[in-house]
Design an enzyme around this catalytic site. Structure first.
Site, PDB file in Angstrom:
ATOM      1  N   LYS A  57      42.171  47.264  32.929  1.00  0.00           N
ATOM      2  CA  LYS A  57      41.714  47.380  34.309  1.00  0.00           C
ATOM      3  C   LYS A  57      41.676  48.848  34.754  1.00  0.00           C
ATOM      4  O   LYS A  57      40.766  49.263  35.484  1.00  0.00           O
ATOM      5  CB  LYS A  57      42.620  46.557  35.218  1.00  0.00           C
ATOM      6  CG  LYS A  57      42.540  45.055  34.935  1.00  0.00           C
ATOM      7  CD  LYS A  57      43.614  44.277  35.664  1.00  0.00           C
ATOM      8  CE  LYS A  57      43.535  42.795  35.349  1.00  0.00           C
ATOM      9  NZ  LYS A  57      44.628  42.015  35.972  1.00  0.00           N
TER      10      LYS A  57
ATOM     11  N   GLY B 190      54.630  29.533  35.750  1.00  0.00           N
ATOM     12  CA  GLY B 190      53.247  29.642  35.311  1.00  0.00           C
ATOM     13  C   GLY B 190      52.610  30.997  35.531  1.00  0.00           C
ATOM     14  O   GLY B 190      51.408  31.173  35.295  1.00  0.00           O
TER      15      GLY B 190
END
Length: 441
Positions: free
Chosen positions: A206, A188
């Protein structure tokens, strides 16, 4: 204490949004005490109202996000839907109707932060986005508040957990890129479509935000040089180990030595095992900040996930609500330096180049000549014949093929690019196998 609650509209109720709603409900008393007034979740805008959302009252759910932010009684809008539109239009509408905004939207802030800040200032509202960079790690606020009186010269960090997990697995298990990606997906850590992570788009957004805040100048995602990690091989990882290094996907934001420009880039790089970032494992993030007075600072923690990101969102919510009660706003955009962003060609660093060469006399001399002609100084050379023999000086004269690894001293990216172009023209160079920068030294 004020008794009328501050009303909050939540845009998005996925992994992060649902956790924000849960914490606002379960920690309502603590939030009230910390803010100085009750906080009420007044509505949640979603795309799929039929989805079961445990613990969330059905009457709060709406599909009309625009009507929710236009209500006029909303004090704060929390935006966790991501993407450029409709998020941008909804945030702008929120400002126009008197609400401040807390966002986790790195792509939008990196692309259009200046316009959003201008809209917030025009309407005397706040725009906070701690959750847009590095999840739960407090980073945006320290850069724009705690270090506001200092001069930041460099920000170097691991800001994407998926890619760090992949590279960590390649380093610790010897797995190839595809195997490590498969494991990240199964656990995941990687999305079904991992492009934003593995091609560096997430980290580049970012980096743009961090560079803008750190250097008080406007940096957008288009200004950030970006390379992903899809070309990193097990051989690159092994070569890094032989140098006492490991490979990380780094976001690097730097002020030029003369202070006249800045650079922002994202790419895989070898860093020494002695560097603090080398020990960042699994899906964790870490950012290394170098400031003139504060020296070297490191921020470390989980960089993604519902709970960590929700923690950052709620930290901003508390700050914005306090500002609302005080009739004030927090820090806005600081871009007074207006420094230009230099192109990647002007970046200076070291390089690790792996070449597939003919295993015969004179090859090393030819290669060294090309480096010298383009002003790139060689630090070390390592050669390994395809049969496994290794030499640190002369190419083994077997008449076959060899891997030649060259590590340079510091040079500009433009000089290295021209060197590689010339190497490709040599008959004795069968191919340029890989090029990787060496950072953190």
């Amino acid at each position: 204490m004020r008794t009328r609650p501050l009303k909050v509209a939540l845009l998005g109720c996925g992994v992060v949004g649902s956790e924000v709603a849960r914490i606002m409900t379960t920690h309502a008393d603590d939030l009230t005490a910390r803010i100085g007034a009750p906080v009420e979740l007044a509505g949640i805008a979603v795309r799929r109202p039929e989805k079961v959302r445990a613990g969330i009252p059905a009457e709060l759910i709406t599909t009309d996000a625009t009507a929710l932010v236009k209500r006029g009684d909303i004090d704060v809008v929390i935006e966790v839907i991501g993407g450029i539109e409709p998020a941008r239009g909804l945030i702008t509408t929120a400002f126009e109707h008197g609400a401040s905004v807390v966002s986790a939207n790195k792509a939008l802030v990196a692309a259009d932060g200046a316009a959003l800040h201008a809209a917030a200032e025009k309407h005397s509202a706040d725009l906070y986005y701690e959750a847009a960079v590095a999840g739960a790690i407090p980073l945006v606020r320290p850069l724009r508040e705690s270090l506001a009186g200092d001069k930041v010269n460099r920000v170097l960090g691991i800001v994407n957990g998926t890619t760090n997990f992949i590279l960590d697995k390649m380093d610790t298990t010897g797995a190839g890129y595809s195997e490590a990606l498969d494991e990240a997906t199964a656990l995941g850590y990687a999305e079904a479509d991992p492009t934003a992570d593995v091609e560096g788009f997430d980290a580049a957004a970012k980096a743009a935000i961090l560079a803008g805040i750190a250097f008080h100048t406007r940096v957008t995602m288009d200004d950030v040089h970006r390379e992903g990690l899809t070309e990193v091989t097990a051989a690159d990882i092994a070569s890094a180990k032989r140098m006492g290094c490991t490979v990380k996907l780094l976001a690097i934001c730097e002020r030029a030595a003369d202070g006249a420009s800045v650079t922002a880039r994202v790419h895989p790089a070898m860093i020494p095992l002695t560097h603090p970032l080398a020990s960042v494992r699994e899906a964790y993030n870490a950012v290394f900040v170098e400031a003139e007075a504060a020296g070297q600072l490191m921020f470390y923690g989980p960089g993604a996930g519902g709970s960590p990101t929700a923690s950052a969102v709620l930290g901003d919510l508390v700050a914005v609500c306090r500002n609302k009660l005080a009739g004030a706003t927090g820090p806005g955009e600081s871009a007074y330096t207006a420094l230009p962003v230099s192109p990647m060609g002007e970046v200076v660093t070291r390089y690790h180049i792996s070449l597939d060469v003919a295993d015969k006399p004179g090859v090393l001399a030819q290669v060294a000549t090309v480096f010298a002609e383009h002003g790139v100084s060689i630090d070390t050379v390592r050669q390994q014949g395809k049969g496994g023999g290794t030499s640190h000086s002369n190419v083994v004269e077997s008449g076959g093929e060899a891997d030649l690894v060259v590590v340079t001293h510091r040079a500009t990216d433009a000089a290295l690019s021209s060197t590689v172009g010339a190497l490709r023209e040599l008959d004795t160079v069968r191919g340029v196998v890989s090029i990787m920068r060496v950072e953190g030294e």
